[in-house]
Design a protein around this motif. Sequence first.
Motif, PDB file in Angstrom:
ATOM      1  N   LEU A  57       0.861  -1.175   0.000  1.00  0.00           N
ATOM      2  CA  LEU A  57       0.000   0.000   0.000  1.00  0.00           C
ATOM      3  C   LEU A  57       0.897   1.224   0.000  1.00  0.00           C
ATOM      4  CD1 LEU A  57      -2.795   1.340   0.223  1.00  0.00           C
ATOM      5  CD2 LEU A  57      -2.557   1.197   2.715  1.00  0.00           C
ATOM      6  N   HIS A  58       0.777   2.050  -1.052  1.00  0.00           N
ATOM      7  CA  HIS A  58       1.600   3.256  -1.097  1.00  0.00           C
ATOM      8  C   HIS A  58       1.179   4.208   0.013  1.00  0.00           C
ATOM      9  CE1 HIS A  58       3.665   6.881  -2.370  1.00  0.00           C
ATOM     10  NE2 HIS A  58       4.449   6.087  -3.089  1.00  0.00           N
ATOM     11  N   GLY A  59       2.172   4.815   0.638  1.00  0.00           N
ATOM     12  CA  GLY A  59       1.918   5.652   1.797  1.00  0.00           C
ATOM     13  C   GLY A  59       2.182   4.910   3.090  1.00  0.00           C
ATOM     14  N   GLN A  60       2.245   3.581   3.009  1.00  0.00           N
ATOM     15  CA  GLN A  60       2.599   2.759   4.158  1.00  0.00           C
ATOM     16  C   GLN A  60       3.831   1.903   3.835  1.00  0.00           C
ATOM     17  OE1 GLN A  60      -1.856   2.197   6.105  1.00  0.00           O
ATOM     18  NE2 GLN A  60      -0.439   0.481   6.133  1.00  0.00           N
ATOM     19  N   ASP A  61       3.675   0.979   2.886  1.00  0.00           N
ATOM     20  CA  ASP A  61       4.775   0.068   2.548  1.00  0.00           C
ATOM     21  C   ASP A  61       5.718   0.665   1.503  1.00  0.00           C
ATOM     22  OD1 ASP A  61       3.504  -2.132   4.097  1.00  0.00           O
ATOM     23  OD2 ASP A  61       2.001  -1.946   2.523  1.00  0.00           O
ATOM     24  N   LEU A  62       5.220   1.642   0.760  1.00  0.00           N
ATOM     25  CA  LEU A  62       6.012   2.327  -0.260  1.00  0.00           C
ATOM     26  C   LEU A  62       5.867   3.826  -0.061  1.00  0.00           C
ATOM     27  CD1 LEU A  62       4.766   0.408  -3.463  1.00  0.00           C
ATOM     28  CD2 LEU A  62       6.769  -0.162  -2.066  1.00  0.00           C
ATOM     29  N   ASP A  63       6.950   4.562  -0.257  1.00  0.00           N
ATOM     30  CA  ASP A  63       6.894   6.015  -0.253  1.00  0.00           C
ATOM     31  C   ASP A  63       8.191   6.545  -0.854  1.00  0.00           C
ATOM     32  OD1 ASP A  63       8.861   5.891   1.793  1.00  0.00           O
ATOM     33  OD2 ASP A  63       7.346   6.000   3.365  1.00  0.00           O
ATOM     34  N   GLU A  64       8.356   7.846  -0.815  1.00  0.00           N
ATOM     35  CA  GLU A  64       9.534   8.427  -1.456  1.00  0.00           C
ATOM     36  C   GLU A  64      10.819   8.163  -0.680  1.00  0.00           C
ATOM     37  OE1 GLU A  64       9.204  12.374  -3.094  1.00  0.00           O
ATOM     38  OE2 GLU A  64       7.059  12.128  -3.492  1.00  0.00           O
ATOM     39  N   ALA A  65      10.703   7.586   0.511  1.00  0.00           N
ATOM     40  CA  ALA A  65      11.896   7.196   1.263  1.00  0.00           C
ATOM     41  C   ALA A  65      12.288   5.749   1.003  1.00  0.00           C
ATOM     42  CB  ALA A  65      11.667   7.411   2.763  1.00  0.00           C
ATOM     43  N   THR A  66      11.465   5.028   0.213  1.00  0.00           N
ATOM     44  CA  THR A  66      11.789   3.641  -0.139  1.00  0.00           C
ATOM     45  C   THR A  66      12.091   3.555  -1.628  1.00  0.00           C
ATOM     46  OG1 THR A  66       9.452   3.099  -0.516  1.00  0.00           O
ATOM     47  CG2 THR A  66      10.318   2.699   1.682  1.00  0.00           C
ATOM     48  N   ASP A  67      12.796   2.517  -2.028  1.00  0.00           N
ATOM     49  CA  ASP A  67      13.161   2.305  -3.430  1.00  0.00           C
ATOM     50  C   ASP A  67      12.749   0.889  -3.838  1.00  0.00           C
ATOM     51  OD1 ASP A  67      15.668   0.342  -3.295  1.00  0.00           O
ATOM     52  OD2 ASP A  67      15.839   1.769  -1.644  1.00  0.00           O
ATOM     53  N   PRO A  68      12.689   0.598  -5.140  1.00  0.00           N
ATOM     54  CA  PRO A  68      12.222  -0.722  -5.577  1.00  0.00           C
ATOM     55  C   PRO A  68      13.053  -1.895  -5.059  1.00  0.00           C
ATOM     56  CG  PRO A  68      12.117   0.826  -7.396  1.00  0.00           C
ATOM     57  CD  PRO A  68      12.831   1.531  -6.279  1.00  0.00           C
ATOM     58  N   ALA A  69      14.360  -1.712  -4.872  1.00  0.00           N
ATOM     59  CA  ALA A  69      15.197  -2.807  -4.382  1.00  0.00           C
ATOM     60  C   ALA A  69      14.863  -3.116  -2.926  1.00  0.00           C
ATOM     61  CB  ALA A  69      16.674  -2.459  -4.533  1.00  0.00           C
ATOM     62  N   SER A  70      14.784  -2.086  -2.087  1.00  0.00           N
ATOM     63  CA  SER A  70      14.444  -2.278  -0.677  1.00  0.00           C
ATOM     64  C   SER A  70      13.028  -2.821  -0.522  1.00  0.00           C
ATOM     65  CB  SER A  70      14.561  -0.959   0.085  1.00  0.00           C
ATOM     66  OG  SER A  70      15.858  -0.422  -0.025  1.00  0.00           O
ATOM     67  N   ALA A  71      12.125  -2.377  -1.388  1.00  0.00           N
ATOM     68  CA  ALA A  71      10.723  -2.781  -1.308  1.00  0.00           C
ATOM     69  C   ALA A  71      10.464  -4.177  -1.868  1.00  0.00           C
ATOM     70  CB  ALA A  71       9.848  -1.762  -2.045  1.00  0.00           C
ATOM     71  N   ALA A  72      11.511  -4.829  -2.373  1.00  0.00           N
ATOM     72  CA  ALA A  72      11.398  -6.178  -2.941  1.00  0.00           C
ATOM     73  C   ALA A  72      10.429  -6.220  -4.122  1.00  0.00           C
ATOM     74  CB  ALA A  72      10.995  -7.188  -1.860  1.00  0.00           C
ATOM     75  N   ILE A  73      10.438  -5.143  -4.945  1.00  0.00           N
ATOM     76  CA  ILE A  73       9.619  -5.140  -6.159  1.00  0.00           C
ATOM     77  C   ILE A  73      10.495  -4.932  -7.402  1.00  0.00           C
ATOM     78  CG2 ILE A  73       7.431  -4.492  -5.080  1.00  0.00           C
ATOM     79  CD1 ILE A  73       7.973  -1.589  -5.981  1.00  0.00           C
ATOM     80  N   LEU A  74      11.760  -5.338  -7.303  1.00  0.00           N
ATOM     81  CA  LEU A  74      12.638  -5.231  -8.482  1.00  0.00           C
ATOM     82  C   LEU A  74      12.139  -6.086  -9.635  1.00  0.00           C
ATOM     83  CD1 LEU A  74      16.433  -5.112  -7.516  1.00  0.00           C
ATOM     84  CD2 LEU A  74      15.096  -3.437  -8.808  1.00  0.00           C
ATOM     85  N   TRP A  75      11.320  -7.102  -9.337  1.00  0.00           N
ATOM     86  CA  TRP A  75      10.734  -7.918 -10.407  1.00  0.00           C
ATOM     87  C   TRP A  75       9.925  -7.060 -11.383  1.00  0.00           C
ATOM     88  CZ3 TRP A  75       5.566  -7.164 -10.316  1.00  0.00           C
ATOM     89  CH2 TRP A  75       4.970  -6.832  -9.099  1.00  0.00           C
ATOM     90  N   ALA A  76       9.479  -5.888 -10.941  1.00  0.00           N
ATOM     91  CA  ALA A  76       8.692  -5.005 -11.812  1.00  0.00           C
ATOM     92  C   ALA A  76       9.561  -4.203 -12.771  1.00  0.00           C
ATOM     93  CB  ALA A  76       7.858  -4.043 -10.963  1.00  0.00           C
ATOM     94  N   VAL A  77      10.883  -4.235 -12.560  1.00  0.00           N
ATOM     95  CA  VAL A  77      11.811  -3.483 -13.412  1.00  0.00           C
ATOM     96  C   VAL A  77      12.527  -4.460 -14.339  1.00  0.00           C
ATOM     97  CG1 VAL A  77      13.767  -1.889 -13.453  1.00  0.00           C
ATOM     98  CG2 VAL A  77      12.159  -1.832 -11.533  1.00  0.00           C
TER      99      VAL A  77
END
Length: 367
Positions: A236-256
Motif C-alpha cells: 500500500l503506497h503511503g505505508q509500505d512504499l513512499d519516497e523514502a523507499t526504493d524498488p530494491a528495498s521494497a522487494a519489487i525489483l521484479w517489476a523493473v
Amino acid sequence: MSDAETLKHLPLETLHEEAGARFGGFAGWRMPLTYPAGVMKEHLHTRESAGLFDISHMQLFEVEGPDAAAFLSRACPLDAAALGEGRSKYTVLLTEKAGIIDDLIVTRLGPQRFMVVANAGNAARDEAHFRDLAKGMDLTFEPLERVLLALQGPDAEAVLIAAGLDLSDLTFMTATEPADGWFAARSGYTGEDGFEVALPVAEAERFARKLLDDDRVQWVGLAARDSLRLEAGLCLHGQDLDEATDPASAAILWAVPKALREEGKFVGARALQAIIAEGAREKRVGLKPEGRQPVRAGAPIVNEAGETVGRVTSGGFGPSAGHPVAMGYVARSLSEPGTRLFTEVRGNRIALDVHSLPFTPQRYHKG
C-alpha cells in the motif's frame, strides 16, 4: 469547514448508503470502510465468491500520441514500446533518488495509446510530475472521470457473464475496452482472480445494481480490501512504499525489466543502479506475530538485545490465514524467513517471525 465537508464523494455514494456502509476518510475521499456484514465476512466472501469494491477514488489517465511510449518509458522503469496491445504492467514513478512517488498499472490500448491507473492519494502529485515530463513531447495526457469497480473472487468471471459482460478471454494483467468509454482489466488487489471495470458515471449505477442483483455478489469495504491485500503480500503506497523507499528495498525489483536495471534512462535510473550495485540496506518482508495480537503500522521492530532493526509498515489480522499478518522493513541481514525478531504492543513484547510472502496463495487466472 470540517474535514467531512472537504472530502470528495464517490459517484455511487447513494448505493453505499443504501447498503448501510460505514464511511471514513481515505486519501481525501469519503469511502465505505465496512458494511453490516463486517470486515471478517466481507473478506471471506471475497475469497469464496465475489466481492464488489468501489475504487472510484483511484485516478485513470489516458496517454496518447506519437511520443506516448517514449514518455512512459522516461517516466517509469518500463519498456512501454515492448508492451503488447491489451497488456498491463505494474510499475512505479520514481524521484531522481529512486524514491517511489507512486505505484501504477500501465496498459497499452493501441499503437500510440495507453491507460495509467494511479492511487488516489497521489493523483495530483502524479499528474504534476507526468505533465512536467511531457513538456515538449507530442502527446496528450488526460485525466478521465470514471467510476471504477473491482469484482474479485472465484465467481467474478461467471457473475460478469451473467450481467452481460463476458471478459473470459482475458488473462491476468490483460485488458480490453468492451464499450465506448469503458475499460476492463483482469486484475485487482486481493490476490484473487478478478476484474477492474471503469465506465462512464452515467452508466455506472445501472451496472452496479445489475451485479448486486446476483446473490454471489456482496459489497466489500476498504477495511477488508486492506486485509485481503495484506494477506496477498501486496504493498500500500503511503505505508509500505513512499519516497523514502526504493524498488530494491521494497522487494519489487521484479517489476523493473533486467535490461533497464542496468542501462535504463528513466527518471531515477542512476540512483537505482547504485542501490542495486551496493545492495539495499533494508528489505520489505512478511512478518508473522506470535499469538493472536495484531501489530500495526508504525511499531518498531527490535532484535533480541532490544536494538531497533526495522519497522512495521502494515499489519492486522488475516481472516483467511487464521493469524495476525504484517509487513515491514528490516535490515537486510535479518530478512531471511524464520528470523526471530520482536515488537511491542501496549507494553507487551511480542515475537515476530520473518515470513515468506504471500501469506495466502495468489489465485490469478494466468490462462
